[in-house]
Design a protein around this motif. Structure first.
Motif, PDB file in Angstrom:
ATOM      1  N   LEU A 128      42.389  14.715  89.820  1.00  0.00           N
ATOM      2  CA  LEU A 128      43.142  15.580  88.910  1.00  0.00           C
ATOM      3  C   LEU A 128      43.247  16.999  89.432  1.00  0.00           C
ATOM      4  O   LEU A 128      42.293  17.549  89.979  1.00  0.00           O
ATOM      5  N   LYS A 129      44.405  17.591  89.216  1.00  0.00           N
ATOM      6  CA  LYS A 129      44.625  18.994  89.567  1.00  0.00           C
ATOM      7  C   LYS A 129      44.230  19.866  88.380  1.00  0.00           C
ATOM      8  O   LYS A 129      44.263  19.412  87.239  1.00  0.00           O
ATOM      9  N   PRO A 130      43.862  21.124  88.640  1.00  0.00           N
ATOM     10  CA  PRO A 130      43.486  22.024  87.548  1.00  0.00           C
ATOM     11  C   PRO A 130      44.597  22.119  86.490  1.00  0.00           C
ATOM     12  O   PRO A 130      45.771  22.230  86.813  1.00  0.00           O
ATOM     13  N   GLY A 131      44.191  22.030  85.213  1.00  0.00           N
ATOM     14  CA  GLY A 131      45.132  22.114  84.107  1.00  0.00           C
ATOM     15  C   GLY A 131      45.494  20.762  83.512  1.00  0.00           C
ATOM     16  O   GLY A 131      45.966  20.680  82.383  1.00  0.00           O
TER      17      GLY A 131
ATOM     18  N   THR B 201      40.395  18.306  82.870  1.00  0.00           N
ATOM     19  CA  THR B 201      39.959  19.408  83.729  1.00  0.00           C
ATOM     20  C   THR B 201      39.880  20.735  82.980  1.00  0.00           C
ATOM     21  O   THR B 201      39.420  21.721  83.533  1.00  0.00           O
ATOM     22  N   ARG B 202      40.308  20.772  81.734  1.00  0.00           N
ATOM     23  CA  ARG B 202      40.468  22.054  81.022  1.00  0.00           C
ATOM     24  C   ARG B 202      39.149  22.819  80.856  1.00  0.00           C
ATOM     25  O   ARG B 202      39.097  24.019  81.069  1.00  0.00           O
ATOM     26  N   ARG B 203      38.070  22.124  80.481  1.00  0.00           N
ATOM     27  CA  ARG B 203      36.779  22.810  80.327  1.00  0.00           C
ATOM     28  C   ARG B 203      36.288  23.346  81.675  1.00  0.00           C
ATOM     29  O   ARG B 203      35.749  24.445  81.760  1.00  0.00           O
ATOM     30  N   LEU B 204      36.488  22.560  82.707  1.00  0.00           N
ATOM     31  CA  LEU B 204      36.067  23.003  84.043  1.00  0.00           C
ATOM     32  C   LEU B 204      36.930  24.168  84.532  1.00  0.00           C
ATOM     33  O   LEU B 204      36.444  25.057  85.215  1.00  0.00           O
ATOM     34  N   LEU B 205      38.198  24.162  84.162  1.00  0.00           N
ATOM     35  CA  LEU B 205      39.081  25.262  84.524  1.00  0.00           C
ATOM     36  C   LEU B 205      38.629  26.558  83.851  1.00  0.00           C
ATOM     37  O   LEU B 205      38.652  27.626  84.469  1.00  0.00           O
TER      38      LEU B 205
END
Length: 116
Positions: A11-14, A18-22
């Motif tokens: 997965l790419k950011p966003g 991935t939202r919490r990690l972003l």
């Protein structure tokens, strides 16, 4: 260990997942992967982040390239060194030509003309 696991999701950011990690890593986040270990029956979430960024100058020559070397007429020792390395003299250009791999990391590397 990780090479034996299967990666099913990259997965790419966003993207969803991935939202919490972003939020945590910000612009440093490159990607998130979900890996599955079938032998242990677990799922791992891994992240790839940028930890350092600094300028990088790409080398002008590769090892297989023939590079020019500027050596003065009065530098006899250097000319002898080039002859031993089987460099080729070009009287038209007044430059020596030698494979870059033979001069990489030596004093000769500093004598490559800027315009070449």
């Amino acid at each position: 260990m990780l090479k034996d696991m299967k990666t099913h999701c990259h997965l790419k950011p966003g993207q969803k997942g991935t939202r919490r990690l972003l939020e945590q890593y910000g612009k440093s986040l490159v990607c998130v992967r979900y890996r599955y270990d079938e032998s242990r029956g677990i799922r791992l979430k891994t992240v790839e982040i940028i930890v350092e960024e600094k300028p990088w100058k790409q080398p002008r020559f590769k090892d297989g390239d023939i590079a020019p070397v500027l050596v003065g007429y009065d530098e006899i020792d250097l000319r002898e060194q080039l002859r031993k390395l089987r460099a080729r003299w070009s009287p038209e250009e007044k430059l020596w030509f030698i494979p870059y791999r033979l001069m990489r990391g030596t004093e000769l590397e500093n004598r490559i003309p800027e315009k070449c």
